[in-house]
Design a protein around this motif. Structure first.
Motif, mmCIF file in Angstrom:
data_model
loop_
_atom_site.group_PDB
_atom_site.id
_atom_site.type_symbol
_atom_site.label_atom_id
_atom_site.label_comp_id
_atom_site.label_asym_id
_atom_site.label_seq_id
_atom_site.Cartn_x
_atom_site.Cartn_y
_atom_site.Cartn_z
ATOM 1 N N GLU A 1 40.527 44.732 41.859
ATOM 2 C CA GLU A 1 39.248 45.297 42.299
ATOM 3 C C GLU A 1 38.786 44.714 43.631
ATOM 4 O O GLU A 1 37.760 45.090 44.155
ATOM 5 C CB GLU A 1 38.181 45.096 41.211
ATOM 6 N N LYS A 2 39.576 43.769 44.134
ATOM 7 C CA LYS A 2 39.204 43.165 45.411
ATOM 8 C C LYS A 2 39.963 43.825 46.546
ATOM 9 O O LYS A 2 41.058 44.320 46.373
ATOM 10 C CB LYS A 2 39.567 41.677 45.407
ATOM 11 N N ARG A 3 39.357 43.771 47.696
ATOM 12 C CA ARG A 3 40.037 44.284 48.871
ATOM 13 C C ARG A 3 40.220 43.115 49.827
ATOM 14 O O ARG A 3 39.255 42.501 50.273
ATOM 15 C CB ARG A 3 39.199 45.377 49.508
ATOM 16 N N TYR A 4 41.461 42.821 50.124
ATOM 17 C CA TYR A 4 41.726 41.756 51.068
ATOM 18 C C TYR A 4 41.250 42.190 52.451
ATOM 19 O O TYR A 4 41.468 43.329 52.862
ATOM 20 C CB TYR A 4 43.225 41.452 51.107
ATOM 21 N N VAL A 5 40.605 41.300 53.174
ATOM 22 C CA VAL A 5 40.120 41.667 54.500
ATOM 23 C C VAL A 5 40.825 40.871 55.608
ATOM 24 O O VAL A 5 41.359 41.435 56.552
ATOM 25 C CB VAL A 5 38.593 41.481 54.617
ATOM 26 N N ASP B 1 34.343 40.833 48.916
ATOM 27 C CA ASP B 1 33.149 40.271 48.295
ATOM 28 C C ASP B 1 33.214 38.753 48.122
ATOM 29 O O ASP B 1 32.355 38.168 47.487
ATOM 30 C CB ASP B 1 32.921 40.929 46.928
ATOM 31 N N LEU B 2 34.260 38.134 48.649
ATOM 32 C CA LEU B 2 34.429 36.714 48.379
ATOM 33 C C LEU B 2 35.127 35.996 49.543
ATOM 34 O O LEU B 2 36.134 36.474 50.068
ATOM 35 C CB LEU B 2 35.285 36.549 47.114
ATOM 36 N N LEU B 3 34.556 34.885 49.943
ATOM 37 C CA LEU B 3 35.218 34.031 50.932
ATOM 38 C C LEU B 3 35.719 32.786 50.201
ATOM 39 O O LEU B 3 34.961 32.123 49.494
ATOM 40 C CB LEU B 3 34.233 33.643 52.039
ATOM 41 N N ILE B 4 37.005 32.479 50.357
ATOM 42 C CA ILE B 4 37.577 31.330 49.657
ATOM 43 C C ILE B 4 38.257 30.431 50.681
ATOM 44 O O ILE B 4 38.886 30.933 51.607
ATOM 45 C CB ILE B 4 38.663 31.761 48.637
ATOM 46 N N TRP B 5 38.111 29.129 50.506
ATOM 47 C CA TRP B 5 38.913 28.273 51.369
ATOM 48 C C TRP B 5 39.748 27.268 50.594
ATOM 49 O O TRP B 5 39.418 26.867 49.485
ATOM 50 C CB TRP B 5 38.129 27.650 52.513
ATOM 51 N N PHE B 6 40.860 26.923 51.227
ATOM 52 C CA PHE B 6 41.891 26.104 50.581
ATOM 53 C C PHE B 6 42.323 24.984 51.517
ATOM 54 O O PHE B 6 42.226 25.113 52.730
ATOM 55 C CB PHE B 6 43.136 26.948 50.291
ATOM 56 N N ALA C 1 48.091 49.227 52.084
ATOM 57 C CA ALA C 1 49.318 48.651 51.539
ATOM 58 C C ALA C 1 49.632 47.316 52.200
ATOM 59 O O ALA C 1 50.034 46.357 51.550
ATOM 60 C CB ALA C 1 50.481 49.618 51.737
ATOM 61 N N GLU C 2 49.422 47.260 53.516
ATOM 62 C CA GLU C 2 49.701 46.007 54.220
ATOM 63 C C GLU C 2 48.774 44.900 53.761
ATOM 64 O O GLU C 2 49.170 43.764 53.588
ATOM 65 C CB GLU C 2 49.580 46.209 55.730
ATOM 66 N N ARG C 3 47.514 45.271 53.564
ATOM 67 C CA ARG C 3 46.543 44.278 53.115
ATOM 68 C C ARG C 3 46.884 43.795 51.711
ATOM 69 O O ARG C 3 46.791 42.612 51.411
ATOM 70 C CB ARG C 3 45.146 44.885 53.122
ATOM 71 N N GLN C 4 47.274 44.739 50.894
ATOM 72 C CA GLN C 4 47.613 44.382 49.527
ATOM 73 C C GLN C 4 48.802 43.421 49.518
ATOM 74 O O GLN C 4 48.813 42.450 48.778
ATOM 75 C CB GLN C 4 47.923 45.661 48.723
ATOM 76 N N ALA D 1 44.156 27.045 41.095
ATOM 77 C CA ALA D 1 43.284 27.825 41.970
ATOM 78 C C ALA D 1 43.192 29.260 41.476
ATOM 79 O O ALA D 1 42.112 29.833 41.358
ATOM 80 C CB ALA D 1 43.810 27.802 43.401
ATOM 81 N N VAL D 2 44.348 29.829 41.175
ATOM 82 C CA VAL D 2 44.382 31.215 40.718
ATOM 83 C C VAL D 2 43.585 31.356 39.428
ATOM 84 O O VAL D 2 42.808 32.287 39.255
ATOM 85 C CB VAL D 2 45.837 31.690 40.522
ATOM 86 N N ALA D 3 43.771 30.363 38.550
ATOM 87 C CA ALA D 3 43.093 30.428 37.264
ATOM 88 C C ALA D 3 41.586 30.287 37.441
ATOM 89 O O ALA D 3 40.808 31.059 36.876
ATOM 90 C CB ALA D 3 43.618 29.327 36.347
ATOM 91 N N SER D 4 41.158 29.330 38.274
ATOM 92 C CA SER D 4 39.731 29.098 38.386
ATOM 93 C C SER D 4 39.029 30.263 39.078
ATOM 94 O O SER D 4 37.859 30.527 38.857
ATOM 95 C CB SER D 4 39.445 27.779 39.110
ATOM 96 N N LEU D 5 39.740 30.959 39.918
ATOM 97 C CA LEU D 5 39.116 32.098 40.602
ATOM 98 C C LEU D 5 39.308 33.393 39.817
ATOM 99 O O LEU D 5 38.798 34.427 40.199
ATOM 100 C CB LEU D 5 39.723 32.267 41.989
ATOM 101 N N GLU D 6 40.074 33.303 38.760
ATOM 102 C CA GLU D 6 40.434 34.503 37.982
ATOM 103 C C GLU D 6 41.002 35.577 38.905
ATOM 104 O O GLU D 6 40.750 36.763 38.753
ATOM 105 C CB GLU D 6 39.202 35.063 37.264
ATOM 106 N N LEU D 7 41.759 35.117 39.896
ATOM 107 C CA LEU D 7 42.179 36.051 40.937
ATOM 108 C C LEU D 7 43.137 37.116 40.450
ATOM 109 O O LEU D 7 43.072 38.257 40.863
ATOM 110 C CB LEU D 7 42.820 35.298 42.099
ATOM 111 N N GLU D 8 44.026 36.711 39.549
ATOM 112 C CA GLU D 8 45.017 37.685 39.112
ATOM 113 C C GLU D 8 44.351 38.911 38.502
ATOM 114 O O GLU D 8 44.712 40.037 38.769
ATOM 115 C CB GLU D 8 45.985 37.053 38.112
ATOM 116 N N ARG D 9 43.343 38.606 37.679
ATOM 117 C CA ARG D 9 42.657 39.699 37.024
ATOM 118 C C ARG D 9 41.797 40.485 38.023
ATOM 119 O O ARG D 9 41.681 41.695 37.946
ATOM 120 C CB ARG D 9 41.781 39.131 35.898
ATOM 121 N N ARG D 10 41.228 39.744 38.953
ATOM 122 C CA ARG D 10 40.256 40.391 39.818
ATOM 123 C C ARG D 10 40.860 40.966 41.099
ATOM 124 O O ARG D 10 40.176 41.644 41.857
ATOM 125 C CB ARG D 10 39.149 39.392 40.168
ATOM 126 N N LEU D 11 42.129 40.698 41.328
ATOM 127 C CA LEU D 11 42.731 41.135 42.587
ATOM 128 C C LEU D 11 42.704 42.655 42.748
ATOM 129 O O LEU D 11 42.513 43.167 43.840
ATOM 130 C CB LEU D 11 44.171 40.629 42.682
#
Lengths: 198, 499
Positions: B333-337, B363-368, B304-307, B321-331
């Motif tokens: 299935e992703k696990r924040y680390v 499964d993904l490293l992103i930098w901003f 829950a904290e990670r989420q 950024a959100v759009a190009s990474l499709e993050l909203e849709r993919r969040l």
């Protein structure tokens, strides 16, 4: 909205002092807390008589409400341990002088405390490292110098106590409480405040 | 942001909480006796401590339980009855003092181990009753006045009190069965293993409370500070600071759930005789079950904290950024680390660098980079997308500290993405170590799950080939070799196509 994400310390009411007694398993957290609160030692039967105590104490002429959290049982559940680390204004990290491993485990606690406070330093938080079971001299595994060195390395003060004999127990708790009060930015003597109210 | 945070609390949590609130409302008043009254009755129980705790008085008290009354209601009816009245007595002195002289004499005649067992069970039961009272005090002393006085909204109430009413009902039942079962025939207990083992799965309900507690507690503190009416409503009965005691009581459930393994372990220690073999086995089961459930609560809390962190980070990212990474849709299935600000070294020789925010998912490293002039550390600074890399394409290496002219060039590590090397610098050794650990882990976990998937996909293929192998006599080693080659090829293909 940002407030929800803030995982910093949540200060309750200005004059209440929250002190958490933490440390690895079987080092005497509950025994210390019980000893401080009730003045007696429970032999042969360790766990947890009570979870928490709220008591009013007079320290250096000031009366304070101290809330002491005994965290027994939470040691192996790091994310539950967080609750205490975020809540406390001051901490007593206890290890057992008769178990070297318990001293080494304190690293984890301090690291997690830093993480919770999102700070590399422990400024603003009073932390005391306590080596307990000082009465068991024949089973001692950690010397006073080692304990002190560890505490220094972690940037904390150091004390040795015996919950069984009561040695230094009161002193340990009062050291932390005093530290918390002195650290508090806008600390005012409560007696003065009450006078204004009355 | 608001929408996101409310969607976070939908799903598991609110589904579980909805009925809770209903229970609270329908039961309030009738079901739950006022905490303060019952407290009084408990102390009355202490005062009227019966001299003899005979089995007869215990039996006499039992029908009250059978009628479906709660522990405390029964206690109010029978404030001085037998061992039940005794164990309900709130006191912190040594347990012997709460037993009558007859019971104490009996107890003293017992063997050392059995004595310990009796004290340990006694502690479990007594603290359980104490806990039920604490929960009741939270409801009667906090939830009820605040809800009736309309001093807090329903949302606020459920944020602060979470599922405390569920906990109350659950534990009142458990405490009552502990009392009736354990002290059925005499002031001494036969065993508690079965009851504990049955109760253990319920602990999972604490996931909700544990997740709500930190923000709930903070919210309550701010409500008390902002609304004088709240403090007033909570300071009845001469308790000058009910708000403060409520604040401290809210942590009780967290403390209590962690105590069960300790309590059980203690009872188990004293249950080592041959005639207690069944009880010991049940206690072992109970211990395991409680520990397992607590591990799960802990894991839920972590998740829950990670989420929450992930949602907050995505909230800071610029729309593109959100759009190009499709993050909203993919969040989902992703696990924040992990995430943090690191320096990306642009020239080791010159010591020049750019400050970037690195966010690591399983499964993904992103930098901003920071949008505008804000600091990346500042939660209000928006995040502008620079690059991303699937973690399984990332090679991580330690970079030794440079002690020569560049005093600041320490705590570095390199991240190689598709042949390009990035040298990153952490603010300190600890942060560097954490990053290395997470990156290694993300890469290896990814690899393992990828293998599993590709294996599952081609299971049938294997089977066919296996039959063929038998027929044609191709060596097993050759097939494994071939498999490896295939797997490597498909993986790197998947990697490039994803990118």
């Amino acid at each position: 909205m940002e407030g929800e994400l803030d995982i910093g310390p949540s200060f309750t009411s200005a004059m209440e002092t929250v002190l958490a007694v933490m440390g690895p398993m079987a080092v005497g957290k509950s025994a210390l807390t019980v000893r401080y609160n009730s003045g007696h030692f429970v032999d042969n039967y360790e766990p947890t008589l009570e979870d928490s105590y709220r008591k009013t104490i007079v320290l250096d002429g000031r009366s304070l409400v101290v809330y002491i959290l005994d965290t027994a049982g939470s040691d192996q559940f790091s994310y539950l341990r967080d609750q205490y680390l975020k809540k406390g204004h001051g901490f007593i990290f206890v290890f057992s002088l008769t178990a070297r491993a318990s001293l080494l485990e304190l690293d984890d606690f301090i690291q997690q405390l830093r993480f919770c406070r999102e700070s590399d330093s422990l400024d603003g938080v009073t932390v005391l490292v306590v080596g307990n079971k000082a009465d068991l001299t024949d089973q001692r595994e950690v010397s006073e110098e080692e304990g002190r060195a560890k505490a220094e390395e972690l940037g904390c003060a150091y004390m040795e106590t015996s919950a069984k004999s009561g040695d230094n127990v009161r002193e340990a708790f009062e050291t932390v409480i005093r530290g918390i009060v002195d650290n508090r930015p806008a600390s005012r003597p409560p007696s003065k405040k009450w006078c204004t109210l009355l | 942001m608001a929408a996101q945070s409310s969607s976070r609390s939908s799903g598991f949590r609110s589904q579980a909480r909805r009925p809770t609130t209903i229970v609270a409302k329908s039961k309030v008043g009738s079901y739950i006796p006022p905490a303060r009254t019952s407290m009084r009755s408990f102390s009355m129980g202490t005062a009227l401590r019966p001299g003899a705790s005979s089995a007869a008085t215990a039996m006499a008290a039992e029908p009250a339980m059978a009628n479906g009354l709660t522990v405390s209601e029964a206690a109010e009816k029978e404030p001085s009855s037998g061992p039940m009245g005794l164990s309900l007595a709130k006191q912190y002195d040594h347990f012997v003092e709460s037993w009558g002289p007859v019971a104490v004499a009996k107890w003293e005649a017992m063997a050392g181990k059995e004595r310990n067992r009796q004290i340990s069970i006694y502690e479990l039961v007594r603290t359980e009753l104490g806990y039920v009272r604490d929960l009741q005090a939270i409801i009667d002393g906090g939830y009820n006045p605040l809800s009736l006085g309309e001093l807090m909204s329903d949302d606020e109430l459920s944020a602060v009190f979470s599922n405390v009413t569920v906990l109350y009902v659950m534990h009142a039942k458990f405490a009552s069965s502990l009392e009736t079962e354990v002290y059925k025939a005499s002031p001494f207990a036969s065993g508690v293993g079965a009851l504990l083992a049955d109760f253990a799965p319920n602990i999972l309900v604490y996931s909700i409370y544990a997740n709500d507690y930190p923000s709930g507690s903070a919210l309550f503190a701010s409500v008390v500070a902002e609304r004088p009416g709240v403090r007033e409503a909570l300071s009845g009965d001469g308790d000058s600071d009910g708000a403060r005691s409520l604040q401290s009581q809210l942590v009780k459930p967290i403390q209590r759930m962690c105590k069960y393994p300790l309590l059980i372990r203690e009872i188990r220690k004293a249950s080592r005789s041959a005639e207690l073999a069944d009880e010991a086995a049940l206690l072992d089961t109970a211990y395991e079950a409680f520990s397992e459930q607590l591990d799960r609560v802990n894991a839920h809390k972590l998740a829950a904290e990670r989420q929450e962190l992930a949602v907050a980070l995505v909230g800071r990212m610029t729309a593109s950024a959100v759009a190009s990474l499709e993050l909203e849709r993919r969040l989902a299935e992703k696990r924040y680390v992990h995430h943090g600000v690191l320096d990306k070294i642009t020239s080791v020789a010159k010591g020049s660098y750019q400050t970037r925010m690195y966010v690591l998912f399983n499964d993904l490293l992103i930098w901003f980079k920071a949008k505008g002039k804000g600091e990346l550390d500042d939660a209000s600074t928006r995040l502008e997308f620079c690059k991303s890399a699937p973690t399984r394409n990332v090679l991580v290496n330690d970079v030794p500290d440079r002690t020569d002219a560049h005093a600041e060039m320490e705590h570095m590590f390199s991240v190689a993405v598709n042949g390009k090397d990035y040298i990153l610098r952490a603010p300190n050794a600890e942060t560097k170590f954490t990053w290395l650990q997470h990156l290694f882990e993300a890469a290896s976990v990814q690899e393992a799950s990828q293998k599993k998937r590709s294996f599952a996909n081609r299971k049938d293929e294997w089977k066919v080939r296996d039959r063929e192998r038998v027929r044609t006599g191709v060596s097993a080693a050759a097939i494994i070799e071939l498999e490896r080659g295939l797997e490597g090829a498909t993986e790197s293909q998947a990697g490039t196509s994803k990118k």
